[in-house]
Scaffold this active site. Sequence first.
Site, PDB file in Angstrom:
ATOM      1  N   GLU A   1       0.900  -1.123  -0.048  1.00 36.72           N
ATOM      2  CA  GLU A   1      -0.155   0.039   0.020  1.00 36.72           C
ATOM      3  C   GLU A   1       0.689   1.297   0.080  1.00 36.72           C
ATOM      4  O   GLU A   1       0.286   2.282  -0.608  1.00 36.72           O
ATOM      5  CB  GLU A   1      -0.919  -0.100   1.096  1.00 36.72           C
ATOM      6  CG  GLU A   1      -2.201  -0.784   0.861  1.00 36.72           C
ATOM      7  CD  GLU A   1      -2.950  -1.181   2.120  1.00 36.72           C
ATOM      8  OE1 GLU A   1      -3.422   0.104   2.830  1.00 36.72           O
ATOM      9  OE2 GLU A   1      -3.380  -2.213   2.502  1.00 36.72           O
TER      10      GLU A   1
ATOM     11  N   HIS B   1       3.590   1.624  -1.809  1.00 37.79           N
ATOM     12  CA  HIS B   1       3.870   2.091  -3.148  1.00 37.79           C
ATOM     13  C   HIS B   1       2.491   2.439  -3.875  1.00 37.79           C
ATOM     14  O   HIS B   1       2.620   3.423  -4.810  1.00 37.79           O
ATOM     15  CB  HIS B   1       4.133   0.815  -4.014  1.00 37.79           C
ATOM     16  CG  HIS B   1       5.436   0.043  -3.589  1.00 37.79           C
ATOM     17  ND1 HIS B   1       5.552  -1.181  -2.957  1.00 37.79           N
ATOM     18  CD2 HIS B   1       6.722   0.640  -3.648  1.00 37.79           C
ATOM     19  CE1 HIS B   1       6.900  -1.448  -2.559  1.00 37.79           C
ATOM     20  NE2 HIS B   1       7.584  -0.499  -3.086  1.00 37.79           N
TER      21      HIS B   1
ATOM     22  N   LYS C   1       9.644   6.531   4.199  1.00 37.11           N
ATOM     23  CA  LYS C   1      10.112   5.575   5.080  1.00 37.11           C
ATOM     24  C   LYS C   1      11.728   5.419   4.857  1.00 37.11           C
ATOM     25  O   LYS C   1      12.498   5.003   5.570  1.00 37.11           O
ATOM     26  CB  LYS C   1       9.666   4.266   4.562  1.00 37.11           C
ATOM     27  CG  LYS C   1       9.592   3.120   5.736  1.00 37.11           C
ATOM     28  CD  LYS C   1       9.702   1.730   5.272  1.00 37.11           C
ATOM     29  CE  LYS C   1      11.018   1.441   4.554  1.00 37.11           C
ATOM     30  NZ  LYS C   1      11.214  -0.062   4.340  1.00 37.11           N
TER      31      LYS C   1
ATOM     32  N   SER D   1       8.196  -4.310   1.561  1.00 38.40           N
ATOM     33  CA  SER D   1       8.309  -5.574   1.012  1.00 38.40           C
ATOM     34  C   SER D   1       8.867  -6.418   1.621  1.00 38.40           C
ATOM     35  O   SER D   1       8.620  -7.638   1.554  1.00 38.40           O
ATOM     36  CB  SER D   1       9.062  -5.627  -0.336  1.00 38.40           C
ATOM     37  OG  SER D   1       8.517  -4.544  -1.197  1.00 38.40           O
TER      38      SER D   1
HETATM   39  O1  PAF Z   1      12.898   2.399  -2.972  1.00 40.70           O
HETATM   40  C1  PAF Z   1      13.153   1.524  -3.870  1.00 40.70           C
HETATM   41  O2  PAF Z   1      12.213   0.715  -4.039  1.00 40.70           O
HETATM   42  C2  PAF Z   1      14.424   1.517  -4.804  1.00 40.70           C
HETATM   43  O3  PAF Z   1      15.523   1.790  -3.702  1.00 40.70           O
HETATM   44  C3  PAF Z   1      14.182   2.550  -5.746  1.00 40.70           C
HETATM   45  C4  PAF Z   1      14.429   3.850  -5.400  1.00 40.70           C
HETATM   46  C5  PAF Z   1      13.364   1.905  -6.811  1.00 40.70           C
HETATM   47  C6  PAF Z   1      15.567   2.252  -6.587  1.00 40.70           C
HETATM   48  O4  PAF Z   1      15.667   0.820  -7.016  1.00 40.70           O
END
Ligand code: PAF
Length: 281
Positions: A32, A34, A146, A183
């Site tokens: 959530e 993302h 975060k 994740s």
């Molecule tokens: O925060 C993330 O998921 C990663 O560090 C990112 C910014 C996608 C770079 O791989």
Amino acid sequence: MEILQTPAEMRTWREEHPGSLGLTPTMGYLHEGHLALAQRSVTENRFSAASIFVNPTQFGPDEDFQRYPRDEDRDLQLLRDLEIDVVYLPGLEEMYPKGYQTYVTVGELAQGLEGASRPVHFRGVATVVTKLLNVVRPDRAYFGKKDGQQLRVIRRLTQDLDLAVEIVACETVREKDGLAMSSRNAYLTVEQRRAATILSQALQAAETQFTAGARSAESLRRVVRTTVETEPLAELEYVSVAHSETLAEVEGEVGSEILLSLAARFGSVRLIDNVTLTEDT
Ligand code: PAF
């Protein structure tokens, strides 16, 4: 929703869609947190893109690149549901073709906190984010608070490299019991998952002290340390009270805005969390 795999396809798509564009860069296994970034992008831009790429250069040799959780079909469905216009999904060969040898390094800002125990991490993040911004050419890019140090490193690099993109910071999304969404939470056993709530509780305990007038950096660190120590499954790696912009560690009295952050292990699972404390909180 279009799904594009090569820089050339992505560039062409962008040329054909000249309106304002928001990008949410991710490593997939969307939660959530993302989705809140992507949702905000949809609200604020004519078009929205997301990228999914588990970036090997930001993992150290003993870290979890191989076992990082992946679920591409589910991710794509979630993005489709949000009405994201395009997903950039490059393979390893597209991102780092044979002979690849160029990296972006950010200075002091990337050296403490996460950088201290993960020496190649921010070089990998800075490199891949620069490449993504360069190919996708968004007007705005969305990152979660975060990853507080990551956010500052990315802001710094876009300023220093004159990249014409606005970095938008979004609030950390938490589970009902306070655990920051990540994740990596998927790695936790049931017992560890229960124990991991101690991290947000520890930050909250320090925040309560700050609100009540505590201004000694060491006493704020101590509140976090002693709270985390009450949980036998948690092993605190660091707690930091740092200047919110420079991330210089504060000794003595704290100023009007600080980043209080920590990293801790639950078995082999390493989690981070933070809060920003400002005079008017
Ligand atoms: O925060 C993330 O998921 C990663 O560090 C990112 C910014 C996608 C770079 O791989």
